[in-house]
Design a protein around this motif. Structure first.
Motif, PDB file in Angstrom:
ATOM      1  N   ILE A  79       0.846  -1.200   0.000  1.00  0.00           N
ATOM      2  CA  ILE A  79       0.000   0.000   0.000  1.00  0.00           C
ATOM      3  C   ILE A  79       0.875   1.240   0.000  1.00  0.00           C
ATOM      4  CG2 ILE A  79      -1.756   1.308   1.279  1.00  0.00           C
ATOM      5  CD1 ILE A  79      -2.693  -1.381   2.455  1.00  0.00           C
ATOM      6  N   GLU A  80       0.589   2.166  -0.919  1.00  0.00           N
ATOM      7  CA  GLU A  80       1.335   3.422  -0.969  1.00  0.00           C
ATOM      8  C   GLU A  80       0.917   4.301   0.214  1.00  0.00           C
ATOM      9  OE1 GLU A  80       3.739   4.378  -2.841  1.00  0.00           O
ATOM     10  OE2 GLU A  80       3.739   2.901  -4.452  1.00  0.00           O
ATOM     11  N   CYS A  81       1.896   4.965   0.817  1.00  0.00           N
ATOM     12  CA  CYS A  81       1.638   5.788   2.001  1.00  0.00           C
ATOM     13  C   CYS A  81       2.610   6.966   2.003  1.00  0.00           C
ATOM     14  CB  CYS A  81       1.819   4.941   3.259  1.00  0.00           C
ATOM     15  SG  CYS A  81       1.712   5.855   4.822  1.00  0.00           S
ATOM     16  N   ILE A  82       2.092   8.152   2.302  1.00  0.00           N
ATOM     17  CA  ILE A  82       2.954   9.329   2.430  1.00  0.00           C
ATOM     18  C   ILE A  82       2.521  10.144   3.653  1.00  0.00           C
ATOM     19  CG2 ILE A  82       3.568   9.552  -0.009  1.00  0.00           C
ATOM     20  CD1 ILE A  82       1.392  11.635  -0.304  1.00  0.00           C
ATOM     21  N   SER A  83       3.449  10.946   4.175  1.00  0.00           N
ATOM     22  CA  SER A  83       3.112  11.822   5.305  1.00  0.00           C
ATOM     23  C   SER A  83       2.835  13.220   4.774  1.00  0.00           C
ATOM     24  CB  SER A  83       4.243  11.843   6.338  1.00  0.00           C
ATOM     25  OG  SER A  83       5.446  12.300   5.753  1.00  0.00           O
ATOM     26  N   LEU A  92       1.385  18.027  -0.828  1.00  0.00           N
ATOM     27  CA  LEU A  92       0.319  18.029  -1.837  1.00  0.00           C
ATOM     28  C   LEU A  92       0.800  17.502  -3.191  1.00  0.00           C
ATOM     29  CD1 LEU A  92      -1.805  21.266  -1.270  1.00  0.00           C
ATOM     30  CD2 LEU A  92      -1.876  19.077  -0.101  1.00  0.00           C
ATOM     31  N   LYS A  93       2.005  17.898  -3.575  1.00  0.00           N
ATOM     32  CA  LYS A  93       2.538  17.425  -4.863  1.00  0.00           C
ATOM     33  C   LYS A  93       2.712  15.909  -4.838  1.00  0.00           C
ATOM     34  CE  LYS A  93       6.134  18.159  -8.321  1.00  0.00           C
ATOM     35  NZ  LYS A  93       6.285  16.711  -8.598  1.00  0.00           N
ATOM     36  N   SER A  94       3.167  15.391  -3.697  1.00  0.00           N
ATOM     37  CA  SER A  94       3.342  13.942  -3.563  1.00  0.00           C
ATOM     38  C   SER A  94       2.014  13.221  -3.699  1.00  0.00           C
ATOM     39  CB  SER A  94       3.971  13.602  -2.210  1.00  0.00           C
ATOM     40  OG  SER A  94       5.274  14.128  -2.115  1.00  0.00           O
ATOM     41  N   ASN A 136      -9.698  21.480   1.162  1.00  0.00           N
ATOM     42  CA  ASN A 136      -9.589  22.919   0.905  1.00  0.00           C
ATOM     43  C   ASN A 136      -8.221  23.288   0.347  1.00  0.00           C
ATOM     44  OD1 ASN A 136     -12.204  23.409   1.719  1.00  0.00           O
ATOM     45  ND2 ASN A 136     -11.636  23.893   3.820  1.00  0.00           N
ATOM     46  N   LYS A 137      -7.169  22.590   0.800  1.00  0.00           N
ATOM     47  CA  LYS A 137      -5.830  22.837   0.265  1.00  0.00           C
ATOM     48  C   LYS A 137      -5.724  22.346  -1.181  1.00  0.00           C
ATOM     49  CE  LYS A 137      -3.334  24.909   3.390  1.00  0.00           C
ATOM     50  NZ  LYS A 137      -2.835  26.260   3.116  1.00  0.00           N
ATOM     51  N   LEU A 138      -6.284  21.164  -1.439  1.00  0.00           N
ATOM     52  CA  LEU A 138      -6.204  20.589  -2.783  1.00  0.00           C
ATOM     53  C   LEU A 138      -7.027  21.389  -3.791  1.00  0.00           C
ATOM     54  CD1 LEU A 138      -6.474  16.771  -1.930  1.00  0.00           C
ATOM     55  CD2 LEU A 138      -4.453  17.951  -2.794  1.00  0.00           C
ATOM     56  N   SER A 139      -8.159  21.935  -3.328  1.00  0.00           N
ATOM     57  CA  SER A 139      -9.047  22.666  -4.236  1.00  0.00           C
ATOM     58  C   SER A 139      -8.718  24.148  -4.307  1.00  0.00           C
ATOM     59  CB  SER A 139     -10.508  22.492  -3.805  1.00  0.00           C
ATOM     60  OG  SER A 139     -10.729  23.063  -2.535  1.00  0.00           O
ATOM     61  N   GLY A 140      -7.930  24.627  -3.314  1.00  0.00           N
ATOM     62  CA  GLY A 140      -7.564  26.039  -3.304  1.00  0.00           C
ATOM     63  C   GLY A 140      -8.707  26.949  -2.918  1.00  0.00           C
TER      64      GLY A 140
END
Length: 278
Positions: A79-83, A92-94, A136-140
């Motif tokens: 499973i892919e996982c990021i912090s 966000l870019k990750s 909200n961060k992803l959608s701006g």
């Protein structure tokens, strides 16, 4: 034992089941400080073979080395996982890069049919884990309601971002907690409303973990001399050092407990992870 029987949780489960077929991938958001306890096991049952990206949110409050251990743990399990830190937008870019990588086959299939590939994502997680803040961060934009108390999102809502369509869902908790340790971890981090809790009890639990993994933070923050004291005595020590006193010079243990919990939640104590993969 902490009990939790909100009726809307069953409704949320049905909502997730009904809408899974509409999305290409699920973002499962966990609290980086408690990845085990903030993971609702029912989510595994619900999403089954659906593509998934695990996001360890509030990484700015947790221990970076422990975060990396969790990422490795998930990777070993396929499973892919990021912090991430949804409040500041770190990672966000990750998220975008990983999403495209995981959904590569879906994108190719859509393109082969002449469809412009625009992925649909479902956001899942327990209350107060940062779902709406991330959206909200992803959608701006402030499309998703946010708050630092559990249960702000009440129903599903679709939000368009530059790259994806996001489906926000209400936080889903267990009908009841079989494991008292899980309940205490959720209580410490604020996933359960404080009115339902014994603040002294959860502060004692927090101290028992801090004594083992982060004694230096207690020593530095509260000028504690003897870290080996029993937890309740340590709590009284904190109260004394912080001036949590009532008439007659008695130590206000409840106020000391609230001070400790607030310092932990705000990150004033330091970067702390309460759970490790082992």
């Amino acid at each position: 034992m902490i009990q939790w029987y909100p009726g809307h949780m069953a409704k949320t489960k049905r909502l997730i089941e009904e809408n899974l077929k509409l999305v290409d991938i699920v973002y499962e958001i966990l609290d980086a400080r408690i990845p085990y306890s903030s993971k609702n096991p029912i989510i595994d049952e619900l999403i089954l073979s659906k593509k998934r990206l695990v996001l360890l949110n509030k990484a700015d409050l947790s221990d970076k080395n422990v975060n990396n251990s969790w990422i490795s743990y998930y990777k070993k399990n396929g499973i892919e996982c990021i912090s991430i830190n949804s409040l500041k937008g770190d990672g966000l870019k990750s998220i975008n890069d990983k999403t495209y990588k995981i959904c590569e086959d879906i994108i190719k299939k859509k393109r082969s049919k002449g469809i412009t590939p625009r992925l649909r994502v479902m956001i899942l997680g327990i209350p107060n884990v940062g779902k709406s803040t991330l959206i909200n961060k992803l959608s701006g934009a402030g499309n998703a309601k946010t708050g630092n108390i559990p249960g702000v999102t009440k129903s599903k809502q679709w939000i368009k971002t530059q790259y994806f369509d996001l489906l926000d869902t209400p936080g889903i908790l267990w009908p009841k907690f079989e494991d008292e340790n899980v309940a205490l971890m959720l209580a410490i981090t604020g996933a359960i409303k404080d009115e339902l809790l014994n603040i002294e009890e959860i502060s004692i639990k927090l101290l028992s973990i801090l004594k083992i993994y982060y004694p230096q933070y207690l020593l530095k923050r509260y000028n504690i001399i003897n870290i080996d004291l029993p937890e309740y005595e340590l709590l009284k020590n904190i109260g004394e050092k912080r001036g949590c006193l009532v008439a007659g010079g008695e130590i206000d243990v409840l106020r000391a407990a609230k001070t400790l919990i607030d310092d932990f939640r705000s990150g004033k104590l330091g970067n702390i992870s309460l759970e490790r993969p082992e």
